[in-house]
Every structure is written in structure tokens, then in C-alpha cells.
Design an enzyme around this catalytic site. Structure first.
Site, short mmCIF file in Angstrom:
data_model
loop_
_atom_site.label_atom_id
_atom_site.label_comp_id
_atom_site.label_asym_id
_atom_site.label_seq_id
_atom_site.Cartn_x
_atom_site.Cartn_y
_atom_site.Cartn_z
N ARG A 12 -3.50 -10.15 5.15
CA ARG A 12 -3.86 -10.16 3.73
C ARG A 12 -2.69 -9.61 2.90
NH1 ARG A 12 -6.36 -6.66 -0.01
NH2 ARG A 12 -7.95 -7.64 -1.35
N LYS B 82 0.81 -1.21 0.00
CA LYS B 82 0.00 0.00 0.00
C LYS B 82 0.85 1.27 0.00
CE LYS B 82 -4.39 -1.79 1.62
NZ LYS B 82 -5.46 -1.74 2.64
#
Length: 276
Positions: free
Chosen positions: A256, A221
Site C-alpha cells: 500500500r 510513515k
């Protein structure tokens, strides 16, 4: 802690890996790579063999600035992939969706977990999830993907996120969803600045107060890109491993990730030290 994900039972006594499988053309990291069901199945197979306990299948991009897709389009992307994975692999399939019709179709196809970035706030989602009887992960997001990064603001990001998740949990239980079927995700990168994300990670252990499994997703991210000056999402492996290890040490139950094999090795070391 043991949870039944549909017909599959998994222990969450140590951190488990959820592999990301976006069957979309526009997801921030792997968009367009696995749109074809055959390629999606092959990638799921590789992640399973590399150590993923969960495969999270998503047919609607939720990257910053993403536009929604039609129900029909999301169904066409998701359902064949869920069916193919469950026909071959002993893995828990998670459906990354906020749409009631997609939840229903994916669970019928064999998925065992609903992973909703909108925490069942879309019309009909709460009632549908209650009727399906499978675990649901409630994620915090301030705003919607199209606008969520437009100056997000909190009084205290950890307190505010926990208040939201507690409220959603109460509504879920009132709708008939058992507390034993609830998971939470603080929503790294969803309506949060870099400092908000870092504060959430620093205080992640506080989410144990909520006494339900904790799922986190920070892989590749922009928070990692900002700290390391890595504008290319594919160039964030080492940062992703670092935050996965920090999350595991803070008590996360499911992590995740895009890079399953590398994260598996890192978590194995965490587990070895913790149990030495």
C-alpha cells in the site's frame, strides 16, 4: 495464489500495488487534497494508469491522534468516490473502514475488499463482513488512533502481532468468513515504536507461516521520517521505496503506497531479478 475481490479476480503470485486515496481533511500525508469527488477520481485514475491494481479509499483518518468521524460523514465521503472509480476504472476498490454501515454501502457501490485497521472489532463489523462475502484484510493495531502511540509495549512484537491476527482469523472463520477471503496486515505505525516497526520489517517473512495473503503499508510513515530525519511526509519517497522493496523480498503480496509509479518501477526490478 488467486483471489476473487467481488467480481474481479486477481493473481497474487507477484507483489501488487495498492494506491492510497484518503478522502479526508486530516490524513497524515494527503489529507484535504482529494476531498472533492472529482479530484479523488482524477487521482485514482492517475494511480491506476501508473500501475495500481487496488485503490484504497478511506473516509476516516487513522493517523496517530486522529478523532473518529460519524457514520454519516464517512458514508458521504466514501460512497460517491467508490461509485465513480468503479464506473470508469478496471481496478479493485478497497474500502478502508471499520464501520459496518460503510462496509455495506461501499461493497454495494462496487468495492471488492474491506481493509479494516481494527480487524472487525467495531460493533457489527464481523457479522457485516461475513454477510458481504468479499475478502477482508485484518490489521493489527495496539489501542486506538487517538492513543495508540502512547508508550506501546510488547513482549515480542512479531509473536504478539501474530497471536492477535491468528485469534482474529479464528473468530472470522467461526463467523462464516472463508479463510480464502482473509488477508493480514501487521500494522506498521499503529501502536508501535520505531524499533517495533524495524523489528517487524526485519522479521516480515515469518508472516508467511499464516498462509494467507500479506498486505503491508509503510509509505511515507513516521518510521521512515525518524530513520532519515525527514519530518515532512512528502519528503520520504526514497525511504518508502526502500521499505517496499524489502517487503516484496520478504513475501508481501500487496504493498500500500502513495507513490505508485516509483514503487511500480522498483517492484518490477525485484520481479525481474526473482524470475531471472
Amino acid at each position: 495464489m488467486v483471489v476473487d475481490f467481488g467480481s474481479q479476480r486477481r493473481s497474487l503470485d507477484r507483489p501488487l500495488i495498492m494506491g492510497v486515496l484518503n478522502v479526508t481533511p486530516d490524513s497524515f500525508s494527503d489529507g484535504g487534497r482529494f476531498v472533492e469527488p472529482a479530484r479523488a477520481l482524477e487521482h485514482a485514475r492517475q494511480m491506476f494508469l501508473s500501475g495500481a491494481t487496488f485503490i484504497d479509499v478511506g473516509g476516516e483518518s487513522t493517523r496517530p491522534g486522529a478523532a473518529p468521524v460519524s457514520v454519516e460523514q464517512e458514508l458521504e465521503r466514501v460512497v460517491p468516490v467508490v461509485e465513480a472509480i468503479r464506473a470508469e476504472l478496471d481496478v479493485v476498490v478497497s474500502v478502508d473502514t471499520s464501520t459496518a454501515e460503510v462496509m455495506q454501502a461501499a461493497i454495494a457501490a462496487g468495492a471488492g475488499l474491506i481493509n479494516d485497521v481494527r480487524a472487525l472489532q467495531r460493533p457489527g463489523a464481523l457479522q457485516m463482513a461475513a454477510s458481504l462475502g468479499v475478502p477482508v484484510c485484518l490489521m493489527h493495531m495496539q489501542g486506538e488512533p487517538g492513543t495508540m502511540q502512547h508508550d506501546p509495549c510488547y513482549d515480542n512484537v512479531i509473536d504478539d502481532v501474530m497471536v492477535f491476527l491468528r485469534d482474529r482469523m479464528r473468530l472470522c472463520e467461526a463467523a462464516g468468513i472463508s479463510r480464502s477471503n482473509l488477508l493480514i496486515d501487521p500494522g506498521f505505525g499503529f501502536g508501535k515504536t520505531l524499533q517495533h516497526n524495524l523489528q517487524l520489517l526485519k522479521g516480515l517473512s515469518r508472516f508467511a507461516e499464516m498462509d494467507v495473503p500479506l498486505l503491508v503499508g509503510m509509505s511515507r510513515k513516521s518510521m521512515i521520517g525518524a530513520v532519515l530525519d525527514r519530518p515532512d511526509a512528502d519528503d520520504r519517497l526514497y525511504g518508502s521505496i526502500a521499505v517496499a522493496v524489502l517487503a516484496a523480498q520478504a513475501g508481501a503480496h500487496i504493498i500500500r503506497v502513495h507513490d505508485v509509479k516509483e514503487t511500480r518501477d522498483a517492484l518490477a526490478m525485484v520481479d525481474a531479478v526473482s524470475n531471472s
